[in-house]
Motif scaffolding. Structure first.
Motif, PDB file in Angstrom:
ATOM      1  N   LYS A   1       0.838  -1.179   0.000  1.00  0.00           N
ATOM      2  CA  LYS A   1       0.000   0.000   0.000  1.00  0.00           C
ATOM      3  C   LYS A   1       0.890   1.251   0.000  1.00  0.00           C
ATOM      4  CE  LYS A   1      -4.311   1.290   2.071  1.00  0.00           C
ATOM      5  NZ  LYS A   1      -5.197   1.148   3.202  1.00  0.00           N
ATOM      6  N   ARG A   2       0.616   2.151  -0.884  1.00  0.00           N
ATOM      7  CA  ARG A   2       1.419   3.362  -1.000  1.00  0.00           C
ATOM      8  C   ARG A   2       0.929   4.395   0.000  1.00  0.00           C
ATOM      9  NH1 ARG A   2       2.428   6.915  -6.426  1.00  0.00           N
ATOM     10  NH2 ARG A   2       4.195   8.024  -5.583  1.00  0.00           N
ATOM     11  N   ARG A   3       1.853   4.910   0.764  1.00  0.00           N
ATOM     12  CA  ARG A   3       1.492   5.917   1.761  1.00  0.00           C
ATOM     13  C   ARG A   3       1.673   7.306   1.174  1.00  0.00           C
ATOM     14  NH1 ARG A   3       3.835   4.114   7.590  1.00  0.00           N
ATOM     15  NH2 ARG A   3       2.541   2.263   7.781  1.00  0.00           N
ATOM     16  N   HIS A   4       0.783   8.205   1.558  1.00  0.00           N
ATOM     17  CA  HIS A   4       0.873   9.582   1.108  1.00  0.00           C
ATOM     18  C   HIS A   4       1.731  10.350   2.113  1.00  0.00           C
ATOM     19  CE1 HIS A   4      -2.094   9.048  -2.021  1.00  0.00           C
ATOM     20  NE2 HIS A   4      -2.874   8.423  -1.141  1.00  0.00           N
TER      21      HIS A   4
END
Length: 99
Positions: free
Chosen positions: A4-7
Motif C-alpha cells: 500500500k502506498r502511503r501519502h
C-alpha cells in the motif's frame, strides 16, 4: 499482495514573527538612512562659507575711546575658620591668665 502506498505529508510554507519584525525593522532603518542622506545632500547644497577674518584687525587701534576703569576694591573674606581661630585664641588667653 501489493504494498500500500502511503501519502507523504505536504508542508505549507510558514512565516515566523521574528522574520516579519526583522523585515519591518529593516524597512524602518532604510527610511531613516534615506532621510539622513537627503538631509546631508540638502545641507551640502546650501553650504555657504564665511569670510576669513582679517588678522590685522586686532592690531589696529580701536576707534572707540575706551574709558579707564577704576581698579576693583578688594573685600575682606568672611571665613568661619577665622572666627573659630579667634575664639580659640581668646580661650587660650583666658586659661593663661587664670593660671
Amino acid at each position: 499482495a501489493k504494498a500500500k502506498r502511503r501519502h507523504t505529508t505536504s508542508f505549507e510554507p510558514f512565516k515566523l514573527q521574528t522574520e516579519t519584525r526583522g523585515m519591518k525593522k529593516k524597512r524602518e532603518l532604510l527610511k531613516i538612512i534615506e532621510g539622513e542622506e537627503m538631509e546631508l545632500k540638502q545641507r551640502q547644497s546650501s553650504f555657504r562659507a564665511r569670510n576669513v577674518p582679517n588678522p590685522f584687525d586686532n592690531l589696529r587701534p580701536s576707534t572707540r575711546a575706551s574709558k579707564a576703569k577704576s581698579p576693583t576694591e578688594p573685600k575682606p573674606f568672611n571665613l568661619r575658620a577665622v572666627h573659630l581661630h579667634e575664639k580659640a585664641q581668646k580661650n587660650i588667653e583666658k586659661t593663661r591668665i587664670e593660671k
